[in-house]
Motif scaffolding. Structure first.
Motif, PDB file in Angstrom:
ATOM      1  N   ALA A  72      -8.055   1.857  -4.610  1.00  0.00           N
ATOM      2  CA  ALA A  72      -7.281   2.476  -5.996  1.00  0.00           C
ATOM      3  C   ALA A  72      -6.894   1.180  -6.370  1.00  0.00           C
ATOM      4  CB  ALA A  72      -6.347   2.573  -5.923  1.00  0.00           C
ATOM      5  N   MET A  73      -6.473   0.705  -7.777  1.00  0.00           N
ATOM      6  CA  MET A  73      -5.874  -0.723  -8.343  1.00  0.00           C
ATOM      7  C   MET A  73      -5.318  -0.136  -9.288  1.00  0.00           C
ATOM      8  SD  MET A  73      -7.839  -3.332  -9.883  1.00  0.00           S
ATOM      9  CE  MET A  73      -8.901  -3.330  -9.729  1.00  0.00           C
ATOM     10  N   LEU A  74      -4.222  -1.087  -8.593  1.00  0.00           N
ATOM     11  CA  LEU A  74      -2.748  -0.741  -9.257  1.00  0.00           C
ATOM     12  C   LEU A  74      -2.213  -1.369 -10.327  1.00  0.00           C
ATOM     13  CD1 LEU A  74      -1.330  -1.463  -5.464  1.00  0.00           C
ATOM     14  CD2 LEU A  74      -1.406   0.917  -6.648  1.00  0.00           C
ATOM     15  N   GLU A  75      -1.756  -1.182 -10.934  1.00  0.00           N
ATOM     16  CA  GLU A  75      -1.049  -2.095 -12.175  1.00  0.00           C
ATOM     17  C   GLU A  75      -1.012  -3.436 -11.695  1.00  0.00           C
ATOM     18  OE1 GLU A  75       1.966   1.364 -15.066  1.00  0.00           O
ATOM     19  OE2 GLU A  75       2.629   0.323 -13.774  1.00  0.00           O
ATOM     20  N   GLY A  76      -1.235  -3.918 -12.514  1.00  0.00           N
ATOM     21  CA  GLY A  76      -1.570  -5.718 -12.441  1.00  0.00           C
ATOM     22  C   GLY A  76      -2.613  -6.458 -12.082  1.00  0.00           C
ATOM     23  N   GLY A  77      -3.526  -5.263 -11.102  1.00  0.00           N
ATOM     24  CA  GLY A  77      -4.604  -5.516 -10.849  1.00  0.00           C
ATOM     25  C   GLY A  77      -5.209  -5.488  -9.403  1.00  0.00           C
ATOM     26  N   LYS A  78      -4.055  -5.606  -8.401  1.00  0.00           N
ATOM     27  CA  LYS A  78      -4.280  -5.322  -7.745  1.00  0.00           C
ATOM     28  C   LYS A  78      -4.734  -4.487  -6.738  1.00  0.00           C
ATOM     29  CE  LYS A  78      -1.938  -6.253  -2.912  1.00  0.00           C
ATOM     30  NZ  LYS A  78      -0.729  -6.063  -1.929  1.00  0.00           N
ATOM     31  N   ARG A  79      -5.976  -4.258  -6.311  1.00  0.00           N
ATOM     32  CA  ARG A  79      -6.779  -3.381  -5.010  1.00  0.00           C
ATOM     33  C   ARG A  79      -5.829  -3.057  -3.839  1.00  0.00           C
ATOM     34  NH1 ARG A  79     -12.599  -3.704  -4.042  1.00  0.00           N
ATOM     35  NH2 ARG A  79     -12.235  -5.833  -2.790  1.00  0.00           N
ATOM     36  N   VAL A  80      -6.098  -2.156  -3.565  1.00  0.00           N
ATOM     37  CA  VAL A  80      -5.540  -1.411  -1.788  1.00  0.00           C
ATOM     38  C   VAL A  80      -6.718  -0.458  -1.453  1.00  0.00           C
ATOM     39  CG1 VAL A  80      -3.508  -1.799  -2.585  1.00  0.00           C
ATOM     40  CG2 VAL A  80      -3.772  -0.082  -3.075  1.00  0.00           C
ATOM     41  N   VAL A  81      -6.706  -0.205  -0.767  1.00  0.00           N
ATOM     42  CA  VAL A  81      -7.459   1.392  -0.199  1.00  0.00           C
ATOM     43  C   VAL A  81      -6.492   2.783   0.364  1.00  0.00           C
ATOM     44  CG1 VAL A  81      -8.868   2.640   1.533  1.00  0.00           C
ATOM     45  CG2 VAL A  81      -9.242   0.552   0.725  1.00  0.00           C
TER      46      VAL A  81
END
Length: 96
Positions: A72-81
């Motif tokens: 997923a891409m969070l608001e602000g551009g950080k990617r997480v799994v």
């Protein structure tokens, strides 16, 4: 100081890298994650988009592993799994 190359490996100095951490997740109507709540004591935020999703069902002959993963891409551009353990229903987060 670096240990000599032939020195035995000390297991007390080993730690898991990128170990999954428990997290709270809010899902949308289809069951996909829409927001990530608390992780490590701080709020994470809303999910802007899901880039990829996949499922793993493995090791049925030992200890069953059944997980649903979301990159997923969070608001602000950080990617997480994010993944949900489908056996316990718990959610976890990792850095890609």
């Amino acid at each position: 100081m670096v240990a000599p190359a032939r020195a035995p490996l000390r297991t007390d100095r080993l730690r898991a890298v990128n170990e999954p951490q428990p997290v709270t997740v809010e899902c949308d109507g289809s069951g996909a994650p829409a927001a990530v709540g608390r992780f490590g004591g701080s709020a994470v935020g809303k999910i802007e988009c899901i880039n990829e999703s996949w499922r793993i069902d493995d090791e049925w002959w030992r200890q069953v592993i059944s997980r649903s993963y979301f990159e997923a891409m969070l608001e602000g551009g950080k990617r997480v799994v994010l993944f949900q353990d489908l056996i316990t229903g718990s959610w976890f987060i990792q850095q890609p």
